[in-house]
Design an enzyme around this catalytic site. Structure first.
Site, short mmCIF file in Angstrom:
data_model
loop_
_atom_site.label_atom_id
_atom_site.label_comp_id
_atom_site.label_asym_id
_atom_site.label_seq_id
_atom_site.Cartn_x
_atom_site.Cartn_y
_atom_site.Cartn_z
N LYS B 75 -22.23 10.73 -55.93
CA LYS B 75 -23.46 10.20 -55.34
C LYS B 75 -23.31 10.27 -53.82
O LYS B 75 -22.20 10.12 -53.30
CB LYS B 75 -23.61 8.74 -55.79
CG LYS B 75 -24.93 8.08 -55.42
CD LYS B 75 -24.95 6.66 -55.98
CE LYS B 75 -26.29 5.99 -55.77
NZ LYS B 75 -26.33 4.63 -56.35
N SER B 150 -30.50 3.79 -59.09
CA SER B 150 -30.54 4.71 -57.98
C SER B 150 -29.65 5.95 -58.14
O SER B 150 -29.86 6.94 -57.46
CB SER B 150 -30.16 3.97 -56.70
OG SER B 150 -28.81 3.57 -56.75
N SER B 174 -27.77 0.48 -61.16
CA SER B 174 -27.96 1.85 -60.67
C SER B 174 -27.08 2.92 -61.32
O SER B 174 -27.28 4.10 -61.08
CB SER B 174 -27.74 1.90 -59.16
OG SER B 174 -28.87 1.38 -58.51
#
Lengths: 90, 478
Positions: B75, B150, B174
């Site tokens: 990420k 996310s 997330s």
């Protein structure tokens, strides 16, 4: 909600139409969150971090050096080893 | 040899044994990323160093490398030295960190190859990947649907086999929510298990990294590599790290069904599949009991108040002086110092980030602090205590991950509050700091994946991993 005060404290700027919109949204959100006020919490200690952690100490010895030039390179503007910013006082 | 179908464990075994070259695996996955990413938008940047790193693995000593030659996508919250790290924000769009996060370093020392950086919501603030400055990632099962967020890019990438393993962060769900929307396994370990050093900060008392993968065992192995005390993060925990990949299904497992989360707001297919999953556990000797956890009805509110407060403080560092974006002042000089900061910040942050900074600032401001931040921190303790009481009687708690499967891109962007309530079943876990995972359990009638949430007591990740492993077979579709 005094949106101008919040914007100032947050170091954010909103133009007039943005102000209207965000004020509406924030008021709607905070009104929904108001429910938490109904939970009885007398004598409850706030939980700041979930897992109990001990104070961490370490010997005060010289560690890894930071290469200043490498960090200065990241700045939007710099002069030598100094950060450069536009004039902010008249 | 079909590289696409190999688990991370198999890749590492073959690379260690010299039966497979890290450069071949890396080249294969890099090509796949290049070919598929323009449709998925799951990746923000690919590493130009990946092939060089792979060569080093092939030419070096590899007997002790747990992830030898395993391609991994991170990420874009994890700092990677010499590779752009943007947090999917305009304010960091050109930021190349001078150092790597502990997670990055641990992966690389274990022989993993960092292929690139995944798309996400801006500063991890969002539940659909739509707040990204680089546009939404697309759900591989239906490109018109969101990936969740996310860690949307990390979940989509693993689902589309752009890498066998990816790393996300979970502040309020997330990792678990996008894992559920994309049909992959994703686990957030106990708060403090994995160092936060070099992870771009959102809400420090919640942020926790974790792996996503198609197979449970690949995540187990990855946790062995990532967990452990780090001197650079004083909130990391010095608990011993078990051999997660050897975790065995517990005989007479006691499963608690979080009663209030099995309600009529939840998509019927999810409820049915969740019940099937529990029947499967029952047939393996598990006992199922209903559990009530106090104050779950205000978990989302409590979570957002604290997370926004912490975010407003953490994001004060973006001031346009030392790194990141600076507004163009060449024609329009700042009126004063405050104008200098706030013009940069207003141009650099997206709408959702600004909303959260403003609301966090409000809840910490004089006159409101006690009613909002402090009250939320007290409710947080009540919720954690209630979870701890539940774990005196059960080994693992079970619930849906979300009320529904993925929604259409654009469907909820105009209503932030509705977006927050997407996180109804996940935020309570972060309030309590507990480990939890999303396990894929099948598809709804639209062909979209569904997930089951497994929650365990502090440091009991093994129970989650072994239970998830048991859920394979009839329910594991991938």
């Amino acid at each position: 909600m005094d949106i101008q005060k919040i914007a100032k404290l947050s170091r954010l700027q909103f133009n007039e139409s943005e102000q209207e919109k965000i004020k509406g949204q924030l008021e709607k959100i905070i009104t929904a969150f108001d429910r938490i006020k109904n939970i009885p919490t007398e004598k409850v200690e706030p939980l700041i971090t979930p897992i109990e952690i001990e104070n961490t100490l370490r010997p005060d010895i010289h560690g890894e050096d930071i290469n200043t030039d490498k960090y200065i390179e990241l700045a939007p503007e710099s002069v030598g080893r100094l950060y450069k910013v536009p004039r902010v006082i008249s | 040899m079909n590289i696409d179908n190999m688990s991370a464990i198999e890749i590492a075994e073959k690379v260690r044994a010299g039966k497979l070259l890290a450069v071949d695996v890396t080249e294969h996955y890099l090509k796949r990323c290049q070919r598929l990413n323009n449709r998925l938008n799951a990746i923000i940047s690919l590493s130009e160093q990946a092939m060089i790193e792979a060569e080093k693995i092939d030419n070096g000593k590899k007997e002790n490398l747990a992830l030898a030659g395993v391609p991994v996508l991170l990420k874009d919250m994890f700092c990677t030295q010499n590779l752009k790290t943007t947090a999917a924000s305009k304010i960091l769009k050109e930021f190349v960190p001078p150092y790597s996060s502990t997670v990055t370093e641990k992966l690389q020392s274990a022989g993993a190859i960092v292929l690139g950086k995944c798309n996400q919501d801006e500063f991890a603030m969002g539940s659909s990947n739509e707040t990204s400055f680089f546009g939404p990632a697309k759900n591989p099962w239906n490109l018109e649907y969101v990936t969740g967020g996310s860690s949307g890019g990390s979940a989509a990438a693993v689902a589309a086999r752009l890498a066998p393993l990816s790393i996300g962060t979970d502040t309020g769900g997330s990792i678990r929510q996008p894992a559920s929307f994309c049909g992959v396994f994703g686990i957030k370990p106990t708060y403090g298990r994995i160092s936060r050093y070099g992870i771009i900060a959102f809400a420090s008392s919640f942020d926790q990294a974790g792996p996503l993968s198609l197979r449970v065992k690949d995540s187990s192995l990855c946790l062995e590599v990532l967990c452990g005390k780090d001197e650079k993060d004083s909130t990391s925990i010095s608990q011993p790290v078990p051999r997660f990949s050897n975790a065995q299904f517990k005989n007479n497992l006691k499963v608690g069904r979080i009663k209030s989360f099995f309600n009529n707001q939840v998509n019927k297919s999810i409820l049915n599949k969740a019940n099937e999953a529990m029947d499967l556990l029952k047939s393996n000797g598990a006992q199922i009991v209903d559990i009530d956890i106090d104050h779950l009805e205000v978990a989302v509110d409590t979570y957002y108040l604290i997370a926004m407060s912490e975010a407003s403080s953490n994001l004060s560092r973006y001031d346009g002086v030392r790194y990141g974006y600076r507004a163009d002042f060449s024609r329009n000089q700042p009126k004063n110092l405050e104008d200098f900061y706030s013009r940069t910040r207003s141009e650099g942050f997206g709408e959702e980030v600004k909303r959260r900074i403003a609301l966090g600032t409000y809840s910490l401001s004089s006159g409101y602090y006690e009613a909002y931040y402090l009250q939320a921190a007290k409710v947080r303790r009540l919720i954690r205590n209630s979870f701890l009481r539940a774990f005196e009687n059960v080994d693992v708690l079970v619930s849906p991950v979300t009320t529904d499967t993925a929604f259409r891109i654009g469907e909820k962007t105009e209503n932030p509050l509705e977006m927050y309530y997407n996180d109804s079943f996940t935020t309570c876990v972060n309030l309590a700091g507990l480990p939890a995972a999303s396990v894929p359990i099948g598809f709804d009638n639209k062909g979209l994946p569904m997930g089951l949430q497994l929650i365990a007591n502090d440091f009991q990740e093994e129970v989650i991993l072994s239970t998830a492993q048991k859920n394979r077979g009839p329910l594991q579709v991938l």
